[in-house]
Design a protein around this motif. Structure first.
Motif, PDB file in Angstrom:
ATOM      1  N   ARG A 196     -11.851   2.692   7.836  1.00 21.73           N
ATOM      2  CA  ARG A 196     -11.142   3.413   6.768  1.00 21.73           C
ATOM      3  C   ARG A 196     -11.214   2.561   5.512  1.00 21.73           C
ATOM      4  NH1 ARG A 196      -4.705   4.408   7.299  1.00 21.73           N
ATOM      5  NH2 ARG A 196      -4.655   2.187   6.817  1.00 21.73           N
ATOM      6  N   HIS A 206       2.300  -4.873  12.510  1.00 24.38           N
ATOM      7  CA  HIS A 206       2.526  -5.702  11.324  1.00 24.38           C
ATOM      8  C   HIS A 206       3.114  -7.043  11.746  1.00 24.38           C
ATOM      9  CE1 HIS A 206       2.196  -1.651   9.708  1.00 24.38           C
ATOM     10  NE2 HIS A 206       1.927  -2.177   8.529  1.00 24.38           N
ATOM     11  N   ARG A 244       3.440  12.785  15.288  1.00 24.49           N
ATOM     12  CA  ARG A 244       2.080  12.232  15.335  1.00 24.49           C
ATOM     13  C   ARG A 244       1.487  12.395  16.724  1.00 24.49           C
ATOM     14  NH1 ARG A 244      -0.217   7.542  12.288  1.00 24.49           N
ATOM     15  NH2 ARG A 244      -1.539   6.263  13.582  1.00 24.49           N
ATOM     16  N   ILE A 264      -0.617   0.503  13.752  1.00 26.04           N
ATOM     17  CA  ILE A 264      -0.898  -0.844  13.239  1.00 26.04           C
ATOM     18  C   ILE A 264       0.284  -1.748  13.590  1.00 26.04           C
ATOM     19  CG2 ILE A 264      -1.232  -2.217  11.150  1.00 26.04           C
ATOM     20  CD1 ILE A 264      -2.595   0.204   9.864  1.00 26.04           C
ATOM     21  N   THR A 268      -8.047  -2.459  22.357  1.00 25.67           N
ATOM     22  CA  THR A 268      -7.936  -3.151  21.068  1.00 25.67           C
ATOM     23  C   THR A 268      -6.613  -2.800  20.397  1.00 25.67           C
ATOM     24  OG1 THR A 268      -9.006  -1.259  20.035  1.00 25.67           O
ATOM     25  CG2 THR A 268     -10.430  -3.100  20.650  1.00 25.67           C
ATOM     26  N   ASN A 295      -3.157   8.542  18.732  1.00 26.91           N
ATOM     27  CA  ASN A 295      -3.506   7.882  17.473  1.00 26.91           C
ATOM     28  C   ASN A 295      -2.752   6.554  17.371  1.00 26.91           C
ATOM     29  OD1 ASN A 295      -4.438   7.315  14.957  1.00 26.91           O
ATOM     30  ND2 ASN A 295      -3.424   9.025  13.919  1.00 26.91           N
ATOM     31  N   PRO A 296      -3.439   5.424  17.626  1.00 25.28           N
ATOM     32  CA  PRO A 296      -2.738   4.143  17.751  1.00 25.28           C
ATOM     33  C   PRO A 296      -2.113   3.654  16.449  1.00 25.28           C
ATOM     34  CG  PRO A 296      -5.115   3.831  17.814  1.00 25.28           C
ATOM     35  CD  PRO A 296      -4.894   5.296  17.814  1.00 25.28           C
ATOM     36  N   PRO A 320       3.048   3.112  11.338  1.00 25.96           N
ATOM     37  CA  PRO A 320       2.173   4.089  10.705  1.00 25.96           C
ATOM     38  C   PRO A 320       2.782   4.403   9.342  1.00 25.96           C
ATOM     39  CG  PRO A 320       3.660   5.210  12.185  1.00 25.96           C
ATOM     40  CD  PRO A 320       3.997   3.751  12.265  1.00 25.96           C
ATOM     41  N   SER A 321       2.053   5.079   8.482  1.00 26.11           N
ATOM     42  CA  SER A 321       2.656   5.485   7.220  1.00 26.11           C
ATOM     43  C   SER A 321       3.878   6.362   7.519  1.00 26.11           C
ATOM     44  CB  SER A 321       1.628   6.234   6.378  1.00 26.11           C
ATOM     45  OG  SER A 321       0.969   7.215   7.165  1.00 26.11           O
ATOM     46  N   GLY A 350      -7.309   8.276  14.094  1.00 24.34           N
ATOM     47  CA  GLY A 350      -6.597   8.973  13.016  1.00 24.34           C
ATOM     48  C   GLY A 350      -7.511   9.804  12.144  1.00 24.34           C
ATOM     49  N   ILE A 409      -8.963  -4.956  13.432  1.00 26.76           N
ATOM     50  CA  ILE A 409      -8.910  -4.515  14.829  1.00 26.76           C
ATOM     51  C   ILE A 409      -9.528  -5.571  15.733  1.00 26.76           C
ATOM     52  CG2 ILE A 409      -9.686  -2.737  16.458  1.00 26.76           C
ATOM     53  CD1 ILE A 409      -9.177  -0.785  14.313  1.00 26.76           C
ATOM     54  N   ARG A 444      -1.987  -6.283  10.946  1.00 23.77           N
ATOM     55  CA  ARG A 444      -1.927  -6.340   9.479  1.00 23.77           C
ATOM     56  C   ARG A 444      -0.774  -7.225   9.046  1.00 23.77           C
ATOM     57  NH1 ARG A 444      -1.341  -4.363   4.336  1.00 23.77           N
ATOM     58  NH2 ARG A 444       0.142  -2.693   3.916  1.00 23.77           N
ATOM     59  N   GLU A 463      -3.722   3.394   1.507  1.00 29.19           N
ATOM     60  CA  GLU A 463      -3.479   2.506   2.630  1.00 29.19           C
ATOM     61  C   GLU A 463      -4.505   1.374   2.725  1.00 29.19           C
ATOM     62  OE1 GLU A 463      -3.942   5.709   2.682  1.00 29.19           O
ATOM     63  OE2 GLU A 463      -2.412   6.744   3.841  1.00 29.19           O
ATOM     64  N   SER A 464      -4.230   0.478   3.659  1.00 38.28           N
ATOM     65  CA  SER A 464      -5.078  -0.691   3.859  1.00 38.28           C
ATOM     66  C   SER A 464      -6.469  -0.285   4.352  1.00 38.28           C
ATOM     67  CB  SER A 464      -4.433  -1.614   4.887  1.00 38.28           C
ATOM     68  OG  SER A 464      -4.318  -0.956   6.129  1.00 38.28           O
ATOM     69  N   THR A 515       0.835  -1.217   0.000  1.00 42.91           N
ATOM     70  CA  THR A 515       0.000   0.000   0.000  1.00 42.91           C
ATOM     71  C   THR A 515       0.863   1.258   0.000  1.00 42.91           C
ATOM     72  OG1 THR A 515      -0.124  -0.041   2.417  1.00 42.91           O
ATOM     73  CG2 THR A 515      -1.911  -1.137   1.187  1.00 42.91           C
TER      74      THR A 515
HETATM   75  O1  TXA Z   1      -1.593   0.486   4.569  1.00 43.58           O
HETATM   76  C1  TXA Z   1      -1.469   0.801   5.753  1.00 43.58           C
HETATM   77  O2  TXA Z   1      -2.332   0.526   6.601  1.00 43.58           O
HETATM   78  C2  TXA Z   1      -0.190   1.521   6.183  1.00 43.58           C
HETATM   79  C3  TXA Z   1       0.984   0.554   5.999  1.00 43.58           C
HETATM   80  C4  TXA Z   1       2.289   1.134   6.445  1.00 43.58           C
HETATM   81  O3  TXA Z   1       0.720  -0.645   6.681  1.00 43.58           O
HETATM   82  N1  TXA Z   1      -0.265   1.985   7.520  1.00 43.58           N
HETATM   83  C5  TXA Z   1      -1.052   3.027   7.917  1.00 43.58           C
HETATM   84  O4  TXA Z   1      -0.948   3.352   9.256  1.00 43.58           O
HETATM   85  O5  TXA Z   1      -1.763   3.624   7.154  1.00 43.58           O
HETATM   86  P1  TXA Z   1      -1.521   4.702   9.868  1.00 43.58           P
HETATM   87  O6  TXA Z   1      -1.016   4.720  11.263  1.00 43.58           O
HETATM   88  O7  TXA Z   1      -1.163   5.852   9.002  1.00 43.58           O
HETATM   89  O8  TXA Z   1      -3.067   4.491   9.903  1.00 43.58           O
HETATM   90  C6  TXA Z   1      -3.662   3.570  10.816  1.00 43.58           C
HETATM   91  C7  TXA Z   1      -5.097   3.933  11.093  1.00 43.58           C
HETATM   92  C8  TXA Z   1      -5.212   5.233  11.868  1.00 43.58           C
HETATM   93  O9  TXA Z   1      -6.309   5.968  11.359  1.00 43.58           O
HETATM   94  C9  TXA Z   1      -5.493   4.766  13.298  1.00 43.58           C
HETATM   95  O10 TXA Z   1      -6.233   5.720  14.025  1.00 43.58           O
HETATM   96  C10 TXA Z   1      -6.276   3.491  13.070  1.00 43.58           C
HETATM   97  O11 TXA Z   1      -5.681   2.907  11.932  1.00 43.58           O
HETATM   98  N2  TXA Z   1      -6.159   2.552  14.210  1.00 43.58           N
HETATM   99  C11 TXA Z   1      -5.058   1.922  14.671  1.00 43.58           C
HETATM  100  N3  TXA Z   1      -5.338   1.178  15.746  1.00 43.58           N
HETATM  101  C12 TXA Z   1      -6.665   1.321  16.001  1.00 43.58           C
HETATM  102  C13 TXA Z   1      -7.576   0.807  16.987  1.00 43.58           C
HETATM  103  N4  TXA Z   1      -7.173  -0.018  17.946  1.00 43.58           N
HETATM  104  N5  TXA Z   1      -8.869   1.192  16.914  1.00 43.58           N
HETATM  105  C14 TXA Z   1      -9.291   2.021  15.932  1.00 43.58           C
HETATM  106  N6  TXA Z   1      -8.480   2.528  14.973  1.00 43.58           N
HETATM  107  C15 TXA Z   1      -7.189   2.198  15.003  1.00 43.58           C
END
Ligand code: TXA
Ligand code: MG
Length: 340
Positions: free
Chosen positions: A191, A62, A53, A60, A113, A57-58, A138-139, A224, A95, A117, A176-177, A30
């Motif tokens: 998302r 991997h 950041r 992911i 939670t 904002n939690p 995160p990205s 996020g 999640i 990924r 993103e995913s 992604t």
């Molecule tokens: O494609 C992707 O998902 C990329 C690649 C690097 O894996 N990663 C990515 O991470 O986009 P990030 O941190 O930019 O976005 C993760 C999203 C954020 O909106 C965050 O708030 C949400 O996932 N998130 C993470 N953990 C969560 C949780 N426990 N509950 C609800 N939302 C969560």
């Protein structure tokens, strides 16, 4: 700090950096992620600092396999297993409820939670295995900027702040995913992303979607979603197909250059004005998603425009993810025919 560039043949060195608590950006199908050992709280905190950041904002987590998820999460439901079997490795983040205290507060933002990924990129799967720990990511962009789809984008935002970048060329999908919440009673898309809602529903039945515009006083489920996102320096305006003649006429009247992001088809049917700088979105919504962030970044670094006109797509399939990112980068602004 010097930011090293690693490749598939130097994964071992990159993995050593992860084990030592350093930050290494990594490729996925992604966008590029900013990696740290998910079990090392000091390292995870550095991720927030490097990106700028907000700490609520939690991140992911991997993983290279389902067993690692089982180590941290509550027992997996049948639906969750089916999703993993069908879409992993791939652009679906799931999640799940955690076992108490399984991951640190800096990973979960204090929630019960976490997001898991399994990315579809062999180099990164090897990196995770070699490091022997799950990797938060995160990205790998400065918070608020478009996500990086090439190693050079990561270098632009983060060089000097991270130990290295594992370069595996441009990413394939470009957005993103999909983030799917499986921690409650009803599967909910937080998302839109690489796996469309239609595809999810074909496997587990009805899913709810909860990624539409969040009101001022509402708390979004994915933390996020409340932050400014994907914003280049220029103001982005979204243009529907039938509006291109009007929009380009308006662009021609501007005193400064205007960025224009369209498919080849739209550009062949319309005349880009002399002060217009065209960036190709390719042929269709797939190539447009692949090129979107690179295009927004192009106008930040390679040129200086005050406006970027960008092509609208139908919110169907991958178009849902493309439009979600584009609307955020535009602050929801659509081109409006100017009043005479
Ligand atoms: O494609 C992707 O998902 C990329 C690649 C690097 O894996 N990663 C990515 O991470 O986009 P990030 O941190 O930019 O976005 C993760 C999203 C954020 O909106 C965050 O708030 C949400 O996932 N998130 C993470 N953990 C969560 C949780 N426990 N509950 C609800 N939302 C969560
Ligand atoms: Mg991001």
């Amino acid at each position: 700090m010097k930011t090293e560039i690693y490749h598939a043949d130097t994964i071992k060195e990159a993995a050593k950096q992860i084990q030592a608590g350093q930050l290494i950006a990594f490729p996925t199908e992604t966008v590029y992620g900013l990696g740290a050992d998910a079990t090392n709280e000091t390292a995870v905190k550095q991720v927030y600092i490097a990106k700028g950041r907000p700490s609520d904002n939690p991140l992911i987590v991997h993983v290279a396999n389902v067993e690692t998820v089982e180590k941290y999460a509550q027992p997996l439901s049948e639906k969750t297993r089916l999703l993993m079997k069908t879409f992993w490795p791939g652009p679906l983040t799931i999640i799940l409820q955690l076992k108490p205290g399984a991951l640190s507060k800096s990973v979960t933002g204090g929630l019960t939670t976490a997001a898991f990924r399994n990315p579809r990129n062999q180099t990164t799967l090897d990196l995770i295995r070699e490091a022997g720990v799950p990797i938060v990511g995160p990205s790998a962009n400065t918070s608020g900027k478009p996500s990086p789809t090439e190693a050079k984008h990561v270098y632009h935002d983060l060089h000097g702040k991270i130990a290295g970048i594992l370069d595996d060329g441009p990413t394939q999908i470009g957005v993103e995913s999909t983030v799917l919440d499986m921690s409650g009673d009803v599967p909910t898309v937080l998302r839109p992303g690489g796996v469309s809602e239609e595809k999810l529903e074909a496997v587990i039945g009805t899913v709810r979607s909860d990624h539409h515009k969040v009101g001022k006083n509402e708390v979004p489920k994915a933390p996020g979603m409340k932050y400014k996102h994907y914003a280049p320096n220029a103001q982005v305006l979204i243009v529907a197909d039938e509006q291109w003649p009007e929009a380009l006429k308006w662009a021609a009247e501007q005193t400064s250059p205007v960025g224009v992001m369209t498919t080849k088809q739209v550009s062949s049917q319309n005349e880009i004005p002399a002060n217009g700088e065209w960036f190709s979105l390719g042929d269709d919504v797939q190539s447009a998603s692949h090129n979107l962030f690179a295009g927004l970044r192009h106008f930040d670094t390679e040129s200086s425009v005050a406006y970027i006109l960008a092509q609208k797509f139908d919110k169907l399939g991958l178009g849902e993810a493309y439009m979600n990112r584009l609307e955020k980068s535009a602050g929801q602004q659509y081109f409006q025919t100017p009043k005479q």
